[in-house]
Design a protein around this motif. Structure first.
Motif, PDB file in Angstrom:
ATOM      1  N   ASP A   1      46.945 -42.682   3.609  1.00 60.27           N
ATOM      2  CA  ASP A   1      47.917 -42.083   2.696  1.00 60.27           C
ATOM      3  C   ASP A   1      48.018 -40.585   2.990  1.00 60.27           C
ATOM      4  N   ILE A   2      49.163 -40.147   3.506  1.00 60.59           N
ATOM      5  CA  ILE A   2      49.361 -38.732   3.848  1.00 60.59           C
ATOM      6  C   ILE A   2      50.181 -38.014   2.791  1.00 60.59           C
ATOM      7  N   THR A   3      50.416 -38.661   1.654  1.00 59.65           N
ATOM      8  CA  THR A   3      51.208 -38.037   0.599  1.00 59.65           C
ATOM      9  C   THR A   3      50.338 -37.333  -0.436  1.00 59.65           C
ATOM     10  N   ARG A   4      49.031 -37.374  -0.272  1.00 63.21           N
ATOM     11  CA  ARG A   4      48.121 -36.755  -1.233  1.00 63.21           C
ATOM     12  C   ARG A   4      47.272 -35.696  -0.535  1.00 63.21           C
ATOM     13  N   PRO A   5      46.896 -34.651  -1.248  1.00 60.81           N
ATOM     14  CA  PRO A   5      46.037 -33.637  -0.642  1.00 60.81           C
ATOM     15  C   PRO A   5      44.636 -34.179  -0.382  1.00 60.81           C
ATOM     16  N   LEU A   6      44.045 -33.750   0.703  1.00 54.24           N
ATOM     17  CA  LEU A   6      42.688 -34.161   1.049  1.00 54.24           C
ATOM     18  C   LEU A   6      41.683 -33.181   0.442  1.00 54.24           C
ATOM     19  N   PRO A   7      40.507 -33.656   0.025  1.00 52.15           N
ATOM     20  CA  PRO A   7      39.517 -32.776  -0.607  1.00 52.15           C
ATOM     21  C   PRO A   7      38.670 -32.001   0.403  1.00 52.15           C
ATOM     22  N   TYR A   8      39.193 -31.825   1.618  1.00 49.19           N
ATOM     23  CA  TYR A   8      38.448 -31.110   2.643  1.00 49.19           C
ATOM     24  C   TYR A   8      39.434 -30.553   3.659  1.00 49.19           C
ATOM     25  N   MET A   9      38.914 -29.701   4.563  1.00 47.00           N
ATOM     26  CA  MET A   9      39.707 -29.171   5.671  1.00 47.00           C
ATOM     27  C   MET A   9      39.120 -29.686   6.972  1.00 47.00           C
ATOM     28  N   ARG A  10      39.985 -29.966   7.922  1.00 46.26           N
ATOM     29  CA  ARG A  10      39.517 -30.406   9.231  1.00 46.26           C
ATOM     30  C   ARG A  10      39.265 -29.197  10.119  1.00 46.26           C
ATOM     31  N   SER A  11      38.287 -29.341  11.013  1.00 42.05           N
ATOM     32  CA  SER A  11      37.923 -28.238  11.892  1.00 42.05           C
ATOM     33  C   SER A  11      37.480 -28.798  13.233  1.00 42.05           C
ATOM     34  N   ARG A  12      37.570 -27.964  14.261  1.00 40.44           N
ATOM     35  CA  ARG A  12      37.142 -28.375  15.599  1.00 40.44           C
ATOM     36  C   ARG A  12      36.527 -27.190  16.331  1.00 40.44           C
ATOM     37  N   ALA A  13      35.380 -27.438  16.967  1.00 39.54           N
ATOM     38  CA  ALA A  13      34.774 -26.486  17.903  1.00 39.54           C
ATOM     39  C   ALA A  13      34.846 -27.109  19.286  1.00 39.54           C
ATOM     40  N   SER A  14      35.332 -26.339  20.272  1.00 43.75           N
ATOM     41  CA  SER A  14      35.567 -26.962  21.574  1.00 43.75           C
ATOM     42  C   SER A  14      35.482 -25.942  22.696  1.00 43.75           C
ATOM     43  N   THR A  15      35.662 -26.463  23.906  1.00 45.86           N
ATOM     44  CA  THR A  15      35.667 -25.620  25.103  1.00 45.86           C
ATOM     45  C   THR A  15      37.084 -25.171  25.455  1.00 45.86           C
ATOM     46  N   TYR A  16      37.971 -25.088  24.472  1.00 48.18           N
ATOM     47  CA  TYR A  16      39.368 -24.774  24.769  1.00 48.18           C
ATOM     48  C   TYR A  16      39.480 -23.431  25.487  1.00 48.18           C
ATOM     49  N   ALA A  17      40.500 -23.290  26.311  1.00 51.82           N
ATOM     50  CA  ALA A  17      40.698 -22.075  27.099  1.00 51.82           C
ATOM     51  C   ALA A  17      41.067 -20.912  26.190  1.00 51.82           C
ATOM     52  N   ARG A  18      40.224 -19.895  26.168  1.00 51.76           N
ATOM     53  CA  ARG A  18      40.485 -18.726  25.316  1.00 51.76           C
ATOM     54  C   ARG A  18      41.637 -17.882  25.827  1.00 51.76           C
ATOM     55  N   ASP A  19      42.054 -18.091  27.092  1.00 54.02           N
ATOM     56  CA  ASP A  19      43.148 -17.292  27.644  1.00 54.02           C
ATOM     57  C   ASP A  19      44.507 -17.950  27.440  1.00 54.02           C
ATOM     58  N   GLY A  20      44.542 -19.085  26.715  1.00 54.43           N
ATOM     59  CA  GLY A  20      45.802 -19.738  26.438  1.00 54.43           C
ATOM     60  C   GLY A  20      46.266 -20.712  27.503  1.00 54.43           C
ATOM     61  N   SER A  21      45.496 -20.866  28.571  1.00 55.75           N
ATOM     62  CA  SER A  21      45.876 -21.796  29.629  1.00 55.75           C
ATOM     63  C   SER A  21      45.511 -23.226  29.209  1.00 55.75           C
ATOM     64  N   ASP A  22      45.819 -24.183  30.080  1.00 58.39           N
ATOM     65  CA  ASP A  22      45.509 -25.583  29.805  1.00 58.39           C
ATOM     66  C   ASP A  22      44.172 -26.017  30.415  1.00 58.39           C
ATOM     67  N   TYR A  23      43.443 -25.069  30.981  1.00 58.77           N
ATOM     68  CA  TYR A  23      42.181 -25.422  31.632  1.00 58.77           C
ATOM     69  C   TYR A  23      41.064 -25.363  30.587  1.00 58.77           C
ATOM     70  N   ASP A  24      40.960 -26.433  29.805  1.00 55.47           N
ATOM     71  CA  ASP A  24      40.033 -26.429  28.674  1.00 55.47           C
ATOM     72  C   ASP A  24      38.645 -26.930  29.049  1.00 55.47           C
ATOM     73  N   THR A  25      38.106 -26.391  30.123  1.00 53.74           N
ATOM     74  CA  THR A  25      36.764 -26.740  30.568  1.00 53.74           C
ATOM     75  C   THR A  25      35.974 -25.468  30.827  1.00 53.74           C
ATOM     76  N   VAL A  26      34.674 -25.618  30.858  1.00 56.28           N
ATOM     77  CA  VAL A  26      33.793 -24.517  31.226  1.00 56.28           C
ATOM     78  C   VAL A  26      32.869 -25.009  32.326  1.00 56.28           C
ATOM     79  N   GLN A  27      32.419 -24.090  33.143  1.00 57.84           N
ATOM     80  CA  GLN A  27      31.438 -24.428  34.168  1.00 57.84           C
ATOM     81  C   GLN A  27      30.075 -23.954  33.716  1.00 57.84           C
TER      82      GLN A  27
END
Length: 221
Positions: free
Chosen positions: A5-31
């Protein structure tokens, strides 16, 4: 209420921690070079709901047993998770393979043209919840002798009230032991240990609360 049901507010917020590219590129990996660590820091109260990662090893001798996975919940001094990554996701032989269960799944990279499977390049998901009341920290440590290409994300929900977090905490550890040499008969077959002497204790809990989930074991004789 229906879980979609997406018509009701959720009692929490979603979050993500990841290796996403900090420079805005699509290379979302780290060595991760030999001896380096990648960390995911989660603040506040909440619960990790999903972990995904992809890895590519450059060294043929490297394996998932050389990637140490650690986690601390609520600023504990000792990590509640401390295990080789391969054993944590059910890959006891420490190379990517096709595994599927309710708790985790994994697959090696497959070349679509040739059908060749590369056990040193693959991905995995982990689905069991990991609650925390005052933050969590995850680490992946490269203990191989060479570089590892890593992409990862940790999906969680954030709860405004720490009292709403489960009192249980996720724990996982790794033990390895060879209790004794197996006894064999004249044909070389392993004899059954009927006395229990020198048995290996997998788990010993006294007056503990919680839910036991799983033991993954690789038996080599």
């Amino acid at each position: 209420m229906h879980h979609l049901d997406i018509t009701r507010p959720l009692p929490y917020m979603r979050s993500r921690a990841s290796t996403y590219a900090r420079d805005g590129s699509d290379y979302d990996t780290v060595q991760l070079n030999a001896g380096e660590t990648w960390s995911a820091i989660l603040e506040g109260a909440g619960e990790v709901r999903h972990i995904w990662f992809s890895m590519k090893f450059e060294e043929q001798t490297a394996s998932l047993s050389n990637i140490q996975f650690l986690a601390w919940f609520d600023d504990t001094a000792i990590p509640q998770i401390n295990t080789p990554l391969g054993d944590f996701i059910g890959l006891g032989h420490n190379q990517f393979n096709f595994v599927r269960s309710a708790a985790f799944d994994s697959a090696p990279l497959t070349d679509l043209r040739s059908g060749t499977i590369n056990p040193l390049h693959g991905s995995a998901n982990f689905w069991l919840p990991m609650p925390f009341a005052s933050g969590a920290r995850f680490e992946l440590r490269n203990l191989t002798g060479g570089p590892v290409e890593l992409a990862a994300y940790f999906d969680s929900i954030r709860l405004p009230n720490p009292a709403d977090v489960s009192p249980y905490r996720f724990h996982a550890t790794y033990r390895e032991r060879a209790p004794r040499e197996a006894e064999r008969d004249e044909r070389g077959d392993v004899l059954l240990n009927t006395t229990g002497e020198d048995n290996y204790t997998l788990l010993d809990l006294q007056n503990a609360e919680g839910n036991f989930v799983e033991v993954s074991a690789v038996h080599v004789i």
